[in-house]
Design a protein around this motif. Structure first.
Motif, PDB file in Angstrom:
ATOM      1  N   MET A   1       0.847  -1.188   0.000  1.00 15.95           N
ATOM      2  CA  MET A   1       0.000   0.000   0.000  1.00 15.95           C
ATOM      3  C   MET A   1       0.875   1.227   0.000  1.00 15.95           C
ATOM      4  N   SER A   2       0.614   2.113  -0.873  1.00 18.15           N
ATOM      5  CA  SER A   2       1.386   3.352  -0.907  1.00 18.15           C
ATOM      6  C   SER A   2       0.443   4.534  -0.681  1.00 18.15           C
ATOM      7  N   TRP A   3       0.952   5.506   0.007  1.00 21.79           N
ATOM      8  CA  TRP A   3       0.182   6.701   0.285  1.00 21.79           C
ATOM      9  C   TRP A   3       0.398   7.694  -0.861  1.00 21.79           C
ATOM     10  N   ASN A   4      -0.677   7.953  -1.592  1.00 22.04           N
ATOM     11  CA  ASN A   4      -0.573   8.995  -2.617  1.00 22.04           C
ATOM     12  C   ASN A   4      -1.148  10.292  -2.052  1.00 22.04           C
ATOM     13  N   GLU A   5      -1.020  11.349  -2.821  1.00 21.37           N
ATOM     14  CA  GLU A   5      -1.441  12.667  -2.344  1.00 21.37           C
ATOM     15  C   GLU A   5      -2.934  12.712  -2.035  1.00 21.37           C
ATOM     16  N   GLU A   6      -3.736  12.032  -2.836  1.00 16.62           N
ATOM     17  CA  GLU A   6      -5.192  12.010  -2.648  1.00 16.62           C
ATOM     18  C   GLU A   6      -5.547  11.348  -1.308  1.00 16.62           C
ATOM     19  N   LYS A   7      -4.897  10.208  -1.005  1.00 12.66           N
ATOM     20  CA  LYS A   7      -5.179   9.501   0.247  1.00 12.66           C
ATOM     21  C   LYS A   7      -4.703  10.312   1.454  1.00 12.66           C
ATOM     22  N   VAL A   8      -3.561  10.971   1.322  1.00 14.44           N
ATOM     23  CA  VAL A   8      -3.044  11.794   2.417  1.00 14.44           C
ATOM     24  C   VAL A   8      -3.995  12.955   2.692  1.00 14.44           C
ATOM     25  N   ASP A   9      -4.529  13.582   1.634  1.00 17.05           N
ATOM     26  CA  ASP A   9      -5.484  14.679   1.815  1.00 17.05           C
ATOM     27  C   ASP A   9      -6.757  14.189   2.500  1.00 17.05           C
ATOM     28  N   LYS A  10      -7.226  13.017   2.089  1.00 19.56           N
ATOM     29  CA  LYS A  10      -8.430  12.438   2.689  1.00 19.56           C
ATOM     30  C   LYS A  10      -8.171  12.122   4.171  1.00 19.56           C
ATOM     31  N   LEU A  11      -6.981  11.566   4.450  1.00 16.77           N
ATOM     32  CA  LEU A  11      -6.598  11.274   5.834  1.00 16.77           C
ATOM     33  C   LEU A  11      -6.617  12.545   6.672  1.00 16.77           C
ATOM     34  N   LYS A  12      -5.998  13.618   6.177  1.00 17.95           N
ATOM     35  CA  LYS A  12      -5.951  14.889   6.915  1.00 17.95           C
ATOM     36  C   LYS A  12      -7.353  15.426   7.179  1.00 17.95           C
ATOM     37  N   GLU A  13      -8.204  15.345   6.147  1.00 18.51           N
ATOM     38  CA  GLU A  13      -9.574  15.846   6.271  1.00 18.51           C
ATOM     39  C   GLU A  13     -10.346  15.068   7.333  1.00 18.51           C
ATOM     40  N   LEU A  14     -10.310  13.732   7.228  1.00 17.32           N
ATOM     41  CA  LEU A  14     -11.064  12.894   8.168  1.00 17.32           C
ATOM     42  C   LEU A  14     -10.492  12.987   9.582  1.00 17.32           C
ATOM     43  N   TRP A  15      -9.179  13.058   9.676  1.00 21.28           N
ATOM     44  CA  TRP A  15      -8.523  13.170  10.979  1.00 21.28           C
ATOM     45  C   TRP A  15      -8.935  14.476  11.663  1.00 21.28           C
ATOM     46  N   GLY A  16      -8.979  15.549  10.891  1.00 15.63           N
ATOM     47  CA  GLY A  16      -9.384  16.850  11.426  1.00 15.63           C
ATOM     48  C   GLY A  16     -10.829  16.882  11.888  1.00 15.63           C
TER      49      GLY A  16
ATOM     50  N   ILE B   1     -11.352   5.874   9.298  1.00 12.74           N
ATOM     51  CA  ILE B   1     -10.563   6.424   8.189  1.00 12.74           C
ATOM     52  C   ILE B   1     -10.065   5.297   7.291  1.00 12.74           C
ATOM     53  N   ALA B   2      -9.570   4.223   7.917  1.00 11.00           N
ATOM     54  CA  ALA B   2      -9.066   3.078   7.142  1.00 11.00           C
ATOM     55  C   ALA B   2     -10.175   2.484   6.288  1.00 11.00           C
ATOM     56  N   GLU B   3     -11.374   2.397   6.843  1.00 12.73           N
ATOM     57  CA  GLU B   3     -12.508   1.842   6.114  1.00 12.73           C
ATOM     58  C   GLU B   3     -12.914   2.752   4.957  1.00 12.73           C
ATOM     59  N   ILE B   4     -12.927   4.060   5.182  1.00 10.56           N
ATOM     60  CA  ILE B   4     -13.339   5.016   4.144  1.00 10.56           C
ATOM     61  C   ILE B   4     -12.326   5.046   3.004  1.00 10.56           C
ATOM     62  N   ILE B   5     -11.030   5.136   3.348  1.00 13.45           N
ATOM     63  CA  ILE B   5      -9.997   5.193   2.307  1.00 13.45           C
ATOM     64  C   ILE B   5      -9.913   3.851   1.588  1.00 13.45           C
ATOM     65  N   GLY B   6      -9.996   2.774   2.355  1.00 11.81           N
ATOM     66  CA  GLY B   6      -9.982   1.430   1.774  1.00 11.81           C
ATOM     67  C   GLY B   6      -8.586   0.939   1.441  1.00 11.81           C
ATOM     68  N   GLY B   7      -8.362  -0.356   1.677  1.00 10.29           N
ATOM     69  CA  GLY B   7      -7.095  -0.972   1.328  1.00 10.29           C
ATOM     70  C   GLY B   7      -5.959  -0.674   2.304  1.00 10.29           C
ATOM     71  N   ILE B   8      -6.250  -0.067   3.432  1.00  6.67           N
ATOM     72  CA  ILE B   8      -5.218   0.200   4.436  1.00  6.67           C
ATOM     73  C   ILE B   8      -5.730  -0.215   5.806  1.00  6.67           C
ATOM     74  N   SER B   9      -4.791  -0.467   6.709  1.00  5.24           N
ATOM     75  CA  SER B   9      -5.178  -0.881   8.061  1.00  5.24           C
ATOM     76  C   SER B   9      -5.279   0.333   8.987  1.00  5.24           C
ATOM     77  N   ARG B  10      -5.884   0.078  10.102  1.00  6.14           N
ATOM     78  CA  ARG B  10      -5.995   1.102  11.142  1.00  6.14           C
ATOM     79  C   ARG B  10      -4.600   1.551  11.571  1.00  6.14           C
ATOM     80  N   ASN B  11      -3.688   0.592  11.757  1.00  2.63           N
ATOM     81  CA  ASN B  11      -2.324   0.929  12.176  1.00  2.63           C
ATOM     82  C   ASN B  11      -1.592   1.764  11.130  1.00  2.63           C
ATOM     83  N   ALA B  12      -1.875   1.522   9.855  1.00  2.00           N
ATOM     84  CA  ALA B  12      -1.261   2.317   8.795  1.00  2.00           C
ATOM     85  C   ALA B  12      -1.730   3.768   8.898  1.00  2.00           C
TER      86      ALA B  12
END
Length: 163
Positions: free
Chosen positions: A1-16, A24-35
């Protein structure tokens, strides 16, 4: 799994917004909670942690305020023990003079010649008089001021100073 700019932006948005790492892991998909947690840590996204801490602190403060009401009731119950006009004067006693009904609160240092015990009448099932009971038995975890200057009548202040 690689973090692209789109996933990082989504992570920042949901985290905020305060979403959990699992959400967040479920919404982005293909990544674990620990990731998600690891990436958030590397991005220094500590706002979520602060938000959670603030929320839990807020809940703690609310429960603390509720507990303070019961503690105030307990405090006032103990304060009522001492607020009497005919409060017994101190009756200095040496160790040999103490009996079951006398207050065993030490006054001074045992090495000094002026050392003595309070000697007032102790309360039933206690080793101390009403005044020293307030000092000896305090709520667990908190050492509080025995008296508040604003609430203590003047005649009690004189008795406390002479005790």
């Amino acid at each position: 799994m690689s973090w692209n700019e789109e996933k990082v932006d989504k992570l920042k948005e949901l985290w905020g917004k305060g979403s959990t790492a699992s959400q967040i892991a479920e919404i982005i998909g293909g990544i674990s909670r620990n990731a998600v947690i690891g990436k958030a840590h590397r991005l220094n996204l500590s706002a979520k942690i602060k938000t959670r801490a603030a929320t839990s602190n807020q809940n703690f403060e609310n429960s603390k305020n509720k507990n303070n009401k019961t503690q105030r009731g307990r405090k006032s119950k103990f304060k009522s023990l001492i607020i009497e006009k005919d409060f017994e004067p101190e009756n200095p006693k040496q160790l040999e003079e103490l009996d079951e009904s006398s207050c065993k609160w030490p006054i001074g240092h045992p090495d000094e010649k002026s050392f003595y015990f309070c000697g007032r009448s102790s309360l039933k099932d206690f080793s101390y008089c009403k005044l020293h009971l307030l000092y000896a038995y305090q709520p667990k975890g908190k050492k509080e001021e025995v008296t508040d200057k604003e609430e203590v009548p003047e005649f009690i202040e004189k008795k406390i100073k002479s005790a």
